[in-house]
Design a protein around this motif. Structure first.
Motif, PDB file in Angstrom:
ATOM      1  N   CYS A  44       0.850  -1.178   0.000  1.00  0.00           N
ATOM      2  CA  CYS A  44       0.000   0.000   0.000  1.00  0.00           C
ATOM      3  C   CYS A  44       0.895   1.241   0.000  1.00  0.00           C
ATOM      4  O   CYS A  44       1.774   1.382   0.850  1.00  0.00           O
ATOM      5  CB  CYS A  44      -0.893  -0.027   1.235  1.00  0.00           C
ATOM      6  SG  CYS A  44      -2.260   1.103   1.138  1.00  0.00           S
ATOM      7  N   ARG A  92      -3.538   2.457   4.440  1.00  0.00           N
ATOM      8  CA  ARG A  92      -4.515   1.407   4.205  1.00  0.00           C
ATOM      9  C   ARG A  92      -5.832   1.841   4.862  1.00  0.00           C
ATOM     10  O   ARG A  92      -5.823   2.563   5.851  1.00  0.00           O
ATOM     11  CB  ARG A  92      -4.013   0.084   4.812  1.00  0.00           C
ATOM     12  CG  ARG A  92      -4.727  -1.085   4.173  1.00  0.00           C
ATOM     13  CD  ARG A  92      -4.056  -2.407   4.304  1.00  0.00           C
ATOM     14  NE  ARG A  92      -2.848  -2.703   3.604  1.00  0.00           N
ATOM     15  CZ  ARG A  92      -2.731  -2.978   2.313  1.00  0.00           C
ATOM     16  NH1 ARG A  92      -3.774  -2.918   1.523  1.00  0.00           N
ATOM     17  NH2 ARG A  92      -1.586  -3.306   1.789  1.00  0.00           N
ATOM     18  N   GLN A 102      -7.150   4.390  -2.118  1.00  0.00           N
ATOM     19  CA  GLN A 102      -5.887   3.733  -1.772  1.00  0.00           C
ATOM     20  C   GLN A 102      -5.111   3.444  -3.043  1.00  0.00           C
ATOM     21  O   GLN A 102      -5.663   2.965  -4.021  1.00  0.00           O
ATOM     22  CB  GLN A 102      -6.182   2.432  -1.035  1.00  0.00           C
ATOM     23  CG  GLN A 102      -4.972   1.561  -0.811  1.00  0.00           C
ATOM     24  CD  GLN A 102      -5.360   0.146  -0.402  1.00  0.00           C
ATOM     25  OE1 GLN A 102      -6.339  -0.069   0.287  1.00  0.00           O
ATOM     26  NE2 GLN A 102      -4.567  -0.820  -0.833  1.00  0.00           N
TER      27      GLN A 102
END
Length: 155
Positions: free
Chosen positions: A40, A44, A86
């Motif tokens: 990520c 997250r 994201q």
């Protein structure tokens, strides 16, 4: 999932992706026969957690870290409370190519599956960040560079 950039080679497919997770998320992740490595690049979503549905109790959910791996053939049920969009760098690694290089399949015990949800190795993280940069701004011999970065990550 929106794919913003992608490079394919015999070892893996690398993707720079964006997920819209504005509301609560409840998804089954299953890559068709490859390892799914996810770093990520943004925070997250809140309360991100997962359960390996074919191996764990349906009540067992473990926290998902900034980097995780889903082994081939495993179904992971992921949940979160949602949040802003994201961005992630994904690597879909070929198990056949890994077997050719390293031998037999890795045994995925319960403990290893739990550990796969939060990979904290700084070297792999650094390589994944370099991979994301190469996908964002491909340079000279970019395809070769991507393949070499992925090969290092696998080792």
């Amino acid at each position: 999932m929106t794919i913003q950039a992608e490079v394919r080679n015999p070892l893996a497919t690398a993707q720079l992706v964006r997920f819209d997770v504005s509301g609560p998320a409840d998804n089954i992740l299953r890559d068709k026969g490859s390892y799914w490595l996810d770093l990520c690049l943004t925070p997250r979503p809140r309360n991100a957690r997962a359960c390996y549905v074919d191996r764990w109790s349906p009540l067992r959910y473990e926290r998902i870290g900034n980097m995780f791996l889903v082994p081939p053939g495993q179904r992971m049920h992921a949940r979160s409370d949602g949040g802003p969009p994201q961005a992630s760098i994904l690597c879909h690694l070929s198990p056949e190519r890994l077997r050719e290089r390293f031998g037999d399949d890795f045994e995925w015990t319960d403990r290893r599956l739990a550990a796969s949800l939060d990979i904290s190795d700084a070297n792999i993280r650094g390589l994944m960040l370099r991979l994301a940069e190469e996908l964002r701004h491909p340079g000279f011999a970019s395809a070769v560079m991507v393949e070499l970065i992925i090969a290092q990550s696998v080792i």
